[in-house]
Design an enzyme around this catalytic site. Structure first.
Site, PDB file in Angstrom:
ATOM      1  N   LYS A  34       0.828  -1.214   0.000  1.00 15.76           N
ATOM      2  CA  LYS A  34       0.000   0.000   0.000  1.00 15.76           C
ATOM      3  C   LYS A  34       0.855   1.254   0.000  1.00 15.76           C
ATOM      4  CE  LYS A  34      -2.284  -1.133   3.725  1.00 15.76           C
ATOM      5  NZ  LYS A  34      -1.736  -2.488   3.906  1.00 15.76           N
ATOM      6  N   THR A  35       1.810   1.259   0.877  1.00 16.73           N
ATOM      7  CA  THR A  35       2.652   2.445   0.962  1.00 16.73           C
ATOM      8  C   THR A  35       3.447   2.622  -0.326  1.00 16.73           C
ATOM      9  OG1 THR A  35       2.804   2.094   3.331  1.00 16.73           O
ATOM     10  CG2 THR A  35       4.394   3.594   2.364  1.00 16.73           C
ATOM     11  N   ASP A 221      -2.017   8.038   3.652  1.00 18.20           N
ATOM     12  CA  ASP A 221      -1.573   6.695   4.035  1.00 18.20           C
ATOM     13  C   ASP A 221      -2.242   6.332   5.365  1.00 18.20           C
ATOM     14  OD1 ASP A 221      -0.208   4.343   3.884  1.00 18.20           O
ATOM     15  OD2 ASP A 221       1.749   5.152   4.431  1.00 18.20           O
ATOM     16  N   GLU A 222      -2.369   5.054   5.657  1.00 16.31           N
ATOM     17  CA  GLU A 222      -2.953   4.606   6.930  1.00 16.31           C
ATOM     18  C   GLU A 222      -4.303   5.273   7.186  1.00 16.31           C
ATOM     19  OE1 GLU A 222      -1.430   2.230   8.296  1.00 16.31           O
ATOM     20  OE2 GLU A 222       0.746   2.499   8.221  1.00 16.31           O
ATOM     21  N   GLN A 252      -5.806  -2.928  10.657  1.00 12.87           N
ATOM     22  CA  GLN A 252      -4.632  -2.341  11.288  1.00 12.87           C
ATOM     23  C   GLN A 252      -4.961  -1.032  12.002  1.00 12.87           C
ATOM     24  OE1 GLN A 252      -0.731  -2.594   9.263  1.00 12.87           O
ATOM     25  NE2 GLN A 252      -1.823  -3.569   7.591  1.00 12.87           N
ATOM     26  N   ARG A 623       4.623  -7.620  10.959  1.00 18.80           N
ATOM     27  CA  ARG A 623       5.867  -6.902  10.665  1.00 18.80           C
ATOM     28  C   ARG A 623       6.964  -7.878  10.276  1.00 18.80           C
ATOM     29  NH1 ARG A 623       3.733  -3.195   9.017  1.00 18.80           N
ATOM     30  NH2 ARG A 623       1.972  -4.552   9.303  1.00 18.80           N
TER      31      ARG A 623
HETATM   32  N1  LIG Z   1       5.073  -5.581  -6.544  1.00 20.64           N
HETATM   33  C1  LIG Z   1       6.014  -5.802  -5.621  1.00 20.64           C
HETATM   34  N2  LIG Z   1       7.095  -6.534  -5.894  1.00 20.64           N
HETATM   35  C2  LIG Z   1       8.031  -6.743  -4.952  1.00 20.64           C
HETATM   36  N3  LIG Z   1       7.979  -6.291  -3.697  1.00 20.64           N
HETATM   37  C3  LIG Z   1       6.921  -5.540  -3.365  1.00 20.64           C
HETATM   38  C4  LIG Z   1       5.897  -5.247  -4.297  1.00 20.64           C
HETATM   39  N4  LIG Z   1       4.987  -4.477  -3.666  1.00 20.64           N
HETATM   40  C5  LIG Z   1       5.424  -4.301  -2.414  1.00 20.64           C
HETATM   41  N5  LIG Z   1       6.583  -4.922  -2.198  1.00 20.64           N
HETATM   42  C6  LIG Z   1       7.356  -4.975  -0.948  1.00 20.64           C
HETATM   43  O1  LIG Z   1       6.540  -5.461   0.078  1.00 20.64           O
HETATM   44  C7  LIG Z   1       6.839  -4.841   1.315  1.00 20.64           C
HETATM   45  C8  LIG Z   1       5.615  -4.223   1.933  1.00 20.64           C
HETATM   46  O2  LIG Z   1       5.212  -3.100   1.205  1.00 20.64           O
HETATM   47  P1  LIG Z   1       4.481  -1.881   1.899  1.00 20.64           P
HETATM   48  O3  LIG Z   1       5.186  -1.484   3.128  1.00 20.64           O
HETATM   49  O4  LIG Z   1       4.233  -0.857   0.882  1.00 20.64           O
HETATM   50  O5  LIG Z   1       3.131  -2.599   2.294  1.00 20.64           O
HETATM   51  P2  LIG Z   1       1.913  -2.043   3.085  1.00 20.64           P
HETATM   52  O6  LIG Z   1       0.707  -2.607   2.468  1.00 20.64           O
HETATM   53  O7  LIG Z   1       2.015  -0.581   3.227  1.00 20.64           O
HETATM   54  O8  LIG Z   1       2.141  -2.755   4.459  1.00 20.64           O
HETATM   55  P3  LIG Z   1       1.519  -2.420   5.873  1.00 20.64           P
HETATM   56  O9  LIG Z   1       0.057  -2.242   5.696  1.00 20.64           O
HETATM   57  O10 LIG Z   1       1.831  -3.623   6.661  1.00 20.64           O
HETATM   58  O11 LIG Z   1       2.211  -1.217   6.354  1.00 20.64           O
HETATM   59  C9  LIG Z   1       7.914  -3.830   1.018  1.00 20.64           C
HETATM   60  O12 LIG Z   1       9.174  -4.341   1.351  1.00 20.64           O
HETATM   61  C10 LIG Z   1       7.787  -3.610  -0.456  1.00 20.64           C
HETATM   62  O13 LIG Z   1       9.006  -3.220  -1.023  1.00 20.64           O
END
Ligand SMILES: Nc1ncnc2c1ncn2[C@@H]1O[C@H](COP(=O)(O)OP(=O)(O)OP(=O)(O)O)[C@@H](O)[C@H]1O
Length: 798
Positions: A34-35, A221-222, A252, A623
């Site tokens: 997401k981020t 975000d969030e 979350q 995490r």
């Molecule tokens: N398409 C992709 N290919 C490879 N790695 C990815 C891809 N998308 C995300 N990632 C990796 O997955 C991990 C999680 O990504 P991110 O932190 O953006 O997720 P998130 O959904 O924001 O997580 P959370 O909700 O737990 O904070 C990061 O290390 C990111 O680099």
DNA sequence: CTGATTACGATTTTT
DNA sequence: TCGTAATCAG
């Protein structure tokens, strides 16, 4: 050189990043990117859709997250991000309010932001004015109610109509008075920043249009952790185009206690039925096992829409559950594990995070890290800005910035001690009030010796104090310098102001006075040095901007021990579960899984709060990239007293086949009573068959598991009353029969909670006892009496 | 007004 | 247990 923005993304992620204009909602589980999507979206807007960076604002939850996102965006775009605004709601509002200060009722651009301590002082004054018993209605409780009201955008005038009981009535009376006092101090609290911005945008069309045009695209975000005021702000800024891009995960949501409401996600869908909704389903972070464990926890929450989430990292390490005897041993276990994984599995310090429910838990953990010299960093918490010396100097800066800031003023009147007591302060305040010309004018009059409201020594001191303030202010904002068109004045560099404060107050001398130990003096000097360093790093900011920055940063308190300074970044991270949101680590420890701690006892009575505790654990678990360790202590001390504890009820929700280690036996043990029966280890009986003993060790490692640890309790240990009974030599009990004194041999590796790890270099008989000379790896060589030392044998030596 | 001594109370979580 | 608020003697 169009590096394809979309190349590193999966189809759903691409869909979100390249969506057209209009509202977009990305809803997805942890680690699904997401981020990353949000960051790429910023880049996409700029590069592909031709939006100017200055028309984009992105909101994150912490300053740290903001900084990270900016770095990432810079990287993707190769630096073409001028004017791009990324920040927290609070920092964005603070800046907006400063710029638009002229439109605010009763505030000017030099307004300060009060922290919780300052707020409590103001609220206390308000309650005292109302003759409310602050024992019965504590300022912090009333403040909490006021804060909740502000988060719901309820004004002082509206409050009484929602008050339902006597407490509410008290709040209804205190709120306006509190607010009035805040305004007179030119001060805002955190909630005011949001609410005042909302009010300003709502009531002032011109300002509203200005920012609606400025923030053509808004990204959040969030999003699940926004409160009413924040969501309202988003909606107002998004209009009329509704280019609003939000990402979140209801599971979350962990900030309900400060007004966040994950139902804003559902509300968003109602408010923008045309919104483009994207679901992300692939988790890139964790192993399947970690995800399964996480799911087993979150599935128990009612009223949630389950989300699909898969990972290509099949299988993975089982989650290790460990039972420690006490929080001290829990810490030792964590450290042992970390060291062995570094030694044998090729990890480095920075791959580890140790998480806990409440800040107070960090202490025991820190002790373990300190004892072994494993480098660590403590994130967040109260730390730096709460330190006395820091608050003192910041208060001086605040008074220089705005002399009418009475809370800061009261703090420094007599710091360093100059004979201005409470009486004098009160007299001074009423004198200023009576004159009705404000504080700056009063100080000037006093400094010129025109009027002296108080006689005697105290009066003289007050005049001197006034002179000092006026001089400092004149030094900071020289009157012979030209004013700028926008009304701001030229300002002396921050570092010079700082040095001048230190010099004219003689603060260093004061520091030695108030410290009881030389170490404390050094520590405080260090802190001040750090403050000066911080000031130096922001020296082009205006004073009011700097102060806002300080108030809004909860900046990680960096605290490195042991390791060589070169590898300052390669350290283990210690942080609360809340602070862990949005982060990821190869190896995660979650400590203190005990009923009363996680879930916290304050949440027991409320189903919603219990659900939030569950989400908190869920956030922690997710995490982890590869390894997850979970621990609880059998005995935990609270308020200095060691109390029995019960493993968290959440543990029972994790399927046994996903775990290894101690509490497999509590799986499915829904009947707490039966469980309690089994764990009556607090009874005196030493039957050797208690749950504690049976369920201790987890895997073959000699360093973990209570049963494999050999203890020699000190003679002065618990239980022996030391008053009338017998001489010291009499009280020295024989060592435990199972482990006679001869246990110690030269060459053995031992561990002492106080000194860390060491090698026995000499063993001498001395009476009925033994004298051990031990060379500790970090504490040098010590000679200890075997019967008095709490040593653990790490290994027998060669 | 200062300094010391005592008593009490507090612990979720954070911008 | 620890830190601060209240209290008191000088
Ligand atoms: N398409 C992709 N290919 C490879 N790695 C990815 C891809 N998308 C995300 N990632 C990796 O997955 C991990 C999680 O990504 P991110 O932190 O953006 O997720 P998130 O959904 O924001 O997580 P959370 O909700 O737990 O904070 C990061 O290390 C990111 O680099």
């Amino acid at each position: 050189m169009t590096t394809d923005l979309l190349s590193g993304l999966n189809p759903q992620q691409r869909e979100a990043v390249s969506a057209g204009e209009g509202p977009v909602l990305v809803l997805a589980g942890p680690g699904s990117g997401k981020t990353r999507v949000l960051t790429h979206r910023i880049a996409y807007l700029i590069r592909e859709m031709g939006i100017s960076p200055k028309h984009i604002v992105a909101v994150t939850f912490t300053n740290k997250a903001a900084a990270e996102m900016r770095t990432r965006a810079d990287k993707i775009l190769g630096g073409y991000t001028d004017g791009l605004q990324i920040g927290t709601f609070h920092s964005i509002c603070a800046r907006l309010l400063r710029i638009e200060a002229d439109h605010l009722d009763g505030y000017n651009r030099d307004y300060t932001i009060y922290d919780t301590d300052d707020q409590i002082k103001v609220m206390k004054e308000a309650l005292t004015e109302l003759n409310v018993d602050t024992k019965k209605f504590s300022p912090s409780r009333v403040l909490f109610a006021v804060s909740s009201a502000k988060n719901e955008l309820i004004s002082p005038a509206e409050y009484p109509s929602i008050a339902r009981d006597y407490f509410g009535e008290i709040v209804g009376r205190a709120y306006p008075i509190y607010q009035d006092r805040m305004r007179r101090n030119n001060a805002m609290d955190f909630d005011d920043l949001l609410m005042q911005t909302v009010i300003l945008l709502r009531d002032n069309e011109e300002v509203r249009f200005k920012y609606q045009r400025r923030y053509e695209h808004i990204l959040v975000d969030e999003f699940q952790d926004t409160n009413t005021a924040q969501y309202r702000l988003v909606k107002m800024l998004a209009a009329p185009q509704y280019n609003v891009f939000v990402v979140g995960d209801e599971d979350q949501s962990i900030y309900a206690f400060r007004g966040a409401d994950y139902r804003n996600v559902a509300q968003f869908r109602k408010d923008y039925p045309e919104a483009h909704v994207v679901l992300l389903e692939q988790n890139y972070r964790s192993t399947q096992i970690v995800l399964d464990v996480a799911r087993s926890i979150i599935d128990k929450n009612k009223h949630r829409t389950p989300k699909r989430l898969f990972t290509e990292k099949e299988g993975g390490a089982l989650v290790a559950i460990h039972e420690a005897y006490s929080e001290g041993e829990e810490g030792e276990w964590v450290v042992d594990k970390i060291r062995s994984m570094i030694r044998f599995n090729g990890y480095s310090y920075k791959d580890f995070a140790v998480m806990y429910r409440i800040n107070a838990q960090s202490r025991a953990l820190e002790d373990a890290f300190k004892a072994t010299g494993v480098p660590y960093r403590l994130v967040g918490g109260v730390a730096f800005y709460q330190r006395r010396e820091i608050k003192d100097i910041v208060a001086y800066l605040k008074v220089i910035n705005y002399p009418g800031d009475t809370v800061s003023l009261n703090r420094i009147f007599n710091v360093p001690g100059r004979g201005i007591g409470d009486k004098t302060v009160q007299a001074f305040h009423s004198w200023v009030d009576a004159r009705g010309k404000g504080y700056e004018e009063a100080f000037k009059a006093l400094a010129k010796g025109e009027l002296i409201p108080i006689s005697g020594r105290a009066g003289k001191s007050l005049v001197e104090f006034a002179r000092m303030i006026i001089n400092l202010r004149e030094m900071a904002f020289p009157s012979d310098m030209p004013s700028f068109a926008d009304g701001s004045t030229a300002q002396t560099p921050l570092t010079v102001i700082y040095d001048e404060i230190m010099a004219s107050t003689g603060y260093i001398g004061y520091l030695t006075e108030i410290s009881d130990t030389p170490e404390q003096v050094t520590e405080r000097m260090e802190n001040l040095k750090a403050l000066r360093g911080l000031i130096d790093s922001k020296k082009d900011l205006a004073l009011n901007e700097f102060l806002a920055d300080v108030s809004l940063s909860t900046d990680a308190d960096t605290n490195t021990t042991g390791g060589d300074p070169e590898s300052a970044n390669n350290v283990v991270t210690l942080l609360t579960l809340h602070a862990a949101k949005g982060l990821e680590y190869p190896v995660v420890f979650i400590t203190g899984l005990e009923d009363g701690l996680l879930p916290h006892s304050r949440s027991f009575t409320d189903a919603d709060e219990m659900a939030e505790e569950r989400r908190l654990l869920y956030v922690g678990i997710t995490r982890a990239e590869q390894h997850l360790f979970v621990s609880y202590a059998f005995r935990r001390s609270l308020y200095g007293e060691s109390m029995p504890s019960i493993p968290s009820r959440f543990l029972a929700d994790i399927p046994a086949e996903l775990t290894e280690g101690a509490p497999t036996k509590i799986k499915g043990m829904a009947d707490r009573q039966a469980y309690r029966e089994m764990t009556r280890w607090d009874s005196d009986s030493d039957d050797g068959d208690s749950f504690a003993r049976r369920s201790s060790s987890d895997n073959g490692s000699s360093s973990s598991g209570r049963s494999k640890i050999i203890y020699f309790d000190s003679a002065a240990g618990r239980g022996s009353s030391n008053s009338s009974g017998g001489s010291i030599s009499k009280r020295t009990p024989p060592p435990p029969p199972a482990h006679p004194p001869s246990k110690y041999k030269v060459g053995m590796h031992v561990y002492s909670p106080k000194w860390g790890e060491g090698i026995i270099i000499d063993v001498r008989r001395s009476g009925g006892d033994e004298e051990l000379s031990i060379r500790f790896s970090s504490a040098g060589t010590k000679t200890l009496m075997a019967s008095f030392a709490t040593l653990r044998i790490v290994n027998q030596g060669e």
